[in-house]
Motif scaffolding. Structure first.
Motif, short mmCIF file in Angstrom:
data_model
loop_
_atom_site.label_atom_id
_atom_site.label_comp_id
_atom_site.label_asym_id
_atom_site.label_seq_id
_atom_site.Cartn_x
_atom_site.Cartn_y
_atom_site.Cartn_z
N GLN A 199 -2.50 13.42 -6.94
CA GLN A 199 -2.93 14.18 -5.77
C GLN A 199 -1.89 14.02 -4.67
O GLN A 199 -1.08 13.10 -4.70
CB GLN A 199 -4.31 13.71 -5.29
N LEU A 200 -1.92 14.92 -3.71
CA LEU A 200 -1.01 14.90 -2.58
C LEU A 200 -1.81 14.53 -1.34
O LEU A 200 -2.87 15.12 -1.10
CB LEU A 200 -0.35 16.28 -2.42
N GLU A 201 -1.31 13.56 -0.58
CA GLU A 201 -2.01 13.09 0.62
C GLU A 201 -1.16 13.30 1.86
O GLU A 201 -0.01 12.87 1.90
CB GLU A 201 -2.35 11.60 0.50
N PHE A 202 -1.75 13.94 2.85
CA PHE A 202 -1.13 14.09 4.16
C PHE A 202 -1.93 13.20 5.11
O PHE A 202 -3.08 13.50 5.42
CB PHE A 202 -1.23 15.55 4.64
N MET A 203 -1.34 12.11 5.56
CA MET A 203 -2.02 11.18 6.47
C MET A 203 -1.44 11.36 7.87
O MET A 203 -0.23 11.23 8.07
CB MET A 203 -1.83 9.74 6.01
N GLU A 204 -2.32 11.63 8.83
CA GLU A 204 -1.89 11.80 10.22
C GLU A 204 -2.58 10.75 11.08
O GLU A 204 -3.79 10.53 10.97
CB GLU A 204 -2.22 13.20 10.71
N PHE A 205 -1.78 10.13 11.93
CA PHE A 205 -2.24 9.06 12.81
C PHE A 205 -2.18 9.60 14.24
O PHE A 205 -1.12 10.02 14.70
CB PHE A 205 -1.34 7.83 12.67
N GLU A 206 -3.32 9.58 14.91
CA GLU A 206 -3.41 10.20 16.24
C GLU A 206 -3.90 9.20 17.28
O GLU A 206 -4.92 8.54 17.08
CB GLU A 206 -4.39 11.38 16.15
N LYS A 207 -3.18 9.10 18.37
CA LYS A 207 -3.60 8.27 19.50
C LYS A 207 -4.70 9.01 20.25
O LYS A 207 -4.53 10.16 20.64
CB LYS A 207 -2.42 8.00 20.43
#
Length: 155
Positions: free
Chosen positions: A100-108
């Motif tokens: 699978q392909l994972e797009f992880m985004e970290f947001e303040k």
């Protein structure tokens, strides 16, 4: 009890949208994904490799009390932007699931809170649905709860 990690799985789609807000600064949340020693603690697995860079790779494995490997996963890191995002593949070895392909985004959100959004894409809706039949939601929530507890001690 309501699970803090939310998983949105629209019917007939081949993806998941996972979101979780943490009482952690975004830098500390990101560190929990990039520091092998911290990953091992909250995921409860051994980090074999964790090359945090574009075109890097990673590998994790878990053994039982007799030392037999019961879980192994690996992938390639396609993009790595500190405190912002990680794009990677995720493949479980010896399992009936495709990569699978994972797009992880970290947001303040504030100085002390942050949000993690993971968009996971599967090869088909049926493969995604097979994953959801496992105790996936509970396991991910337990892991994220551990992440919060472990990272709290690093503040």
């Amino acid at each position: 009890m309501e699970l803090k990690t939310k998983i949105d799985a629209e019917e007939g789609r081949a993806d998941l949208l996972i979101t979780r807000e943490f009482d952690l600064p975004v830098e500390l949340l990101f560190k929990a994904y990039e520091d092998a020693a911290i990953v091992e603690q909250w995921m409860g697995t051994k980090v074999i490799k964790l090359e945090n860079k574009k075109h890097g790779s990673w590998a994790f494995e878990t053994s039982n009390t007799e030392g037999q490997v019961v879980f192994r996963a690996n992938g390639t890191i396609h993009d790595f932007v500190p405190y912002q995002k990680i794009v990677r593949t995720f493949e479980m070895e010896n399992a009936p699931f495709d990569v699978q392909l994972e797009f992880m985004e970290f947001e303040k959100l504030t100085d002390d809170t942050s949000k993690l959004t993971i968009h996971s894409i599967y090869r088909s809706a049926s493969l995604r649905d097979q994953m959801l039949k496992l105790p996936f939601r509970q396991g991910l929530n337990m892991a994220h709860n551990r992440l919060q507890d472990i990272a709290d001690k690093l503040k």
